[in-house]
Each structure stands twice: as structure tokens, then as C-alpha cells.
Design a protein around this motif. Structure first.
Motif, PDB file in Angstrom:
ATOM      1  N   THR A  10       6.203  -1.659  -7.375  1.00 19.38           N
ATOM      2  CA  THR A  10       6.063  -1.803  -5.919  1.00 19.38           C
ATOM      3  C   THR A  10       6.545  -3.157  -5.394  1.00 19.38           C
ATOM      4  OG1 THR A  10       3.822  -2.735  -5.984  1.00 19.38           O
ATOM      5  CG2 THR A  10       4.011  -0.323  -5.995  1.00 19.38           C
ATOM      6  N   GLU A  52       4.748  -5.615  -5.282  1.00 17.15           N
ATOM      7  CA  GLU A  52       3.577  -6.192  -4.626  1.00 17.15           C
ATOM      8  C   GLU A  52       2.389  -6.210  -5.591  1.00 17.15           C
ATOM      9  OE1 GLU A  52       3.708  -7.502  -1.714  1.00 17.15           O
ATOM     10  OE2 GLU A  52       5.615  -6.682  -0.992  1.00 17.15           O
ATOM     11  N   GLU A  71      -3.252   0.841  -2.437  1.00 18.83           N
ATOM     12  CA  GLU A  71      -2.496   2.056  -2.160  1.00 18.83           C
ATOM     13  C   GLU A  71      -1.911   2.584  -3.466  1.00 18.83           C
ATOM     14  OE1 GLU A  71       0.185   3.063   1.499  1.00 18.83           O
ATOM     15  OE2 GLU A  71       1.406   1.933   0.060  1.00 18.83           O
ATOM     16  N   SER A 120       3.459   4.081  -2.389  1.00 19.68           N
ATOM     17  CA  SER A 120       4.333   2.944  -2.093  1.00 19.68           C
ATOM     18  C   SER A 120       5.758   3.184  -2.561  1.00 19.68           C
ATOM     19  CB  SER A 120       3.786   1.675  -2.762  1.00 19.68           C
ATOM     20  OG  SER A 120       2.499   1.356  -2.303  1.00 19.68           O
ATOM     21  N   ASN A 121       5.888   3.914  -3.658  1.00 13.79           N
ATOM     22  CA  ASN A 121       7.202   4.170  -4.251  1.00 13.79           C
ATOM     23  C   ASN A 121       7.290   5.663  -4.557  1.00 13.79           C
ATOM     24  OD1 ASN A 121       9.490   4.434  -5.851  1.00 13.79           O
ATOM     25  ND2 ASN A 121       9.002   2.684  -7.177  1.00 13.79           N
TER      26      ASN A 121
END
Length: 288
Positions: free
Chosen positions: A211, A213, A237, A242-243
Motif C-alpha cells: 500500500t 502506507e 483499511e 487500498s490495493n
């Protein structure tokens, strides 16, 4: 302004080629031995942080007791002008920190297959080191090296490891493992070690790779109290949200590794078995 490190031309029988990186205690130097083989030397700096000599002793002790294809081999050790150094097998590739930074800059993200290869390699190293009663305790993006051309995965820097060793403890929250890769129990009691604290860090690593992040994040101005508050209040999340290119089973696996409660988190061995099963299913899908 950080001053550059002036490295010697020769340390023992090793010819120094260049400065690779700077840590809290020492510099990693690329060198060649008398047979012209490239090696890495870690040399304690004169301006090292407190506890530097103990950390060097710790890493030497660990590498003397570990022999695994994903952990660089200890080749030699000695002193240069009263400062200790150790010589290791060169780990090919780049740190995950560099890879993630480049992906962010370029607007990309690591492929699922590469991330699974890295997670597998780190967990395999941990299953082995834990079987030797050695906890790494400092797994983070800068301590894992990946060579995409060969799929080689390297777990480095055992300076903060813990095991059956007489090395003096000099622990604090900020110098035992990266905060963002630590579960709440480690944030509260950083000198204590548990095998699945390493597993938690692998989960955070996987989340970061897929991600770009961190699952929980705080600013550089905030401390562990802020991070603990965030971890209590926020559910990260799911990776596959996210991906969208990430398989839901991979996303769920990473969530399991990052379970907040130590007692509910899988061991390195359990996690390795599961990721290899998932990886096999993804690489060899059953025709419907």
C-alpha cells in the motif's frame, strides 16, 4: 547538517570501496577481501550512540549462532583503531525502505508476488532464528534487503536481538525496534521479547509493501503514546481495499499478522505455512 563519514582505505586485510549506509552505531562499508570477493564491513563509529559496543557484541554473537540462506554469514571480526568491526557476506539487492520510497515517488506499488516472496523469506528466517531462541526485535523496511533479479531475501541487523546471551541490556522504547512495526505490548514494554512481536512486524512490512502506507501512522513530532492511541481507535483499511490487485486471502493473512492481542497472533511457523499455501493457490489456480 549531517557530516559525511570519512572511511579508511583499509581495515585489516579488507580494501574499502565505499560507504554504504549509516546507522545509529556504525557505518556499513563495501569492501573486497584478498581474493577480490565483495563483503560488507560494519564499523563502530567514534560518535556512536550509547550502547554501541554492546550492540556489536550482540550481532556478532547472533551471527556466530545462525546459519541460514537468508541471513548474511559472519566472515570475520576485529578492531580498527580500538573500534570493533565485523565482516559479513554481502546481501545483494536494495533495502525495502529504498524500494518503497521509489515506488511512492513513481506512483507505483510492489507486486503481490514480490511482496509474498519477501514475506516468505523473512518468515523462513524467523522460524529458523526462533528455533535457536533468538528474537530479531528490529524488523523494519531498512533491515530487509530484496534482490528482484534473483528473488533473494535477506534479513539483516541483529544488533537488538535477544536470546541466551550475556550481552548487557541497554534498552529504551526508541532504540529497540521501529515504533511503527511494534505491537502495543512492545510499545509498553520494549525490553521484553516475544516471538510473535517479530511476526507483527512482518505484517506491518507486508502492509507497507502493498500500500506504500503504514497501517497506523503518527507524525515525527508524536510519541509512542500517540501511536498507542491510534492503534486502539483505528482499524487499518484492508490491504485489498487500498490495493485492488491484492488477493483477499493475502489481505486477510496480513490482518492476522497484525492482530493487536499477542495471544491471538500466529507464530512464525504457522504464518509461514499459511503464506506458502496462499502463494501456491495464487500461482497455480485451480481451473473452474
Amino acid at each position: 547538517m549531517q557530516t559525511s563519514f570519512s572511511y579508511p582505505e583499509q581495515i585489516g586485510e579488507y580494501r574499502i570501496l565505499k560507504d554504504l549506509s549509516k546507522g545509529s552505531y556504525g557505518n556499513a562499508l563495501l569492501a573486497k577481501d584478498q581474493k577480490d570477493n565483495e563483503v560488507v564491513i560494519k564499523l563502530l563509529r567514534h560518535d556512536h550512540a550509547p550502547g554501541g559496543r554492546e550492540r556489536y557484541k550482540n550481532e556478532v554473537w547472533a551471527l556466530e549462532n545462525l546459519e541460514h540462506p537468508n541471513i548474511p554469514k559472519l566472515i570475520d571480526k576485529g578492531f580498527y583503531e580500538s573500534y570493533p568491526y565485523l565482516v559479513m557476506q554481502k546481501a545483494t539487492g536494495e533495502t525495502l525502505g529504498k524500494i518503497v520510497s521509489r515506488n511512492k515517488k513513481e506512483g507505483g506499488v510492489m507486486s503481490q508476488l514480490d511482496a509474498l516472496t519477501i514475506i516468505d523469506g523473512v518468515l523462513d528466517s524467523l522460524v529458523y532464528s526462533h528455533s535457536k531462541n533468538i528474537l530479531h526485535r528490529d524488523i523494519k523496511d531498512e533491515n530487509v534487503i530484496f534482490d528482484r533479479s534473483t528473488s533473494a531475501v535477506w534479513l539483516i541487523d541483529f544488533g537488538f536481538c535477544k536470546g541466551e546471551t550475556p550481552v548487557k541490556e541497554n534498552d529504551s522504547f526508541w532504540n529497540v525496534g521501529a515504533a511503527r512495526f511494534s505491537p502495543p505490548a512492545k510499545l509498553n514494554h520494549p525490553s521484553e521479547g516475544k516471538e510473535n512481536h517479530d511476526v507483527f512486524a512482518v505484517g506491518v512490512l507486508g502492509y507497507l509493501l502493498l500500500t506504500n502506507e503504514y497501517p497506523w501512522s503518527v507524525s515525527e513530532r508524536e510519541d509512542r503514546g500517540h501511536l498507542l492511541d491510534v492503534m486502539k481507535k483505528i482499524i487499518p483499511e484492508p490491504v485489498h481495499i487500498s490495493n485492488r490487485f491484492v488477493n483477499k486471502k493475502v489481505s486477510e493473512f496480513i490482518r492476522k499478522l497484525m492482530i493487536i492481542d499477542d495471544d491471538s497472533r500466529p507464530s512464525a511457523s504457522e504464518a509461514l505455512n499459511e503464506i506458502r499455501k496462499i502463494k501456491s493457490e495464487i500461482e497455480n489456480p485451480i481451473s473452474q
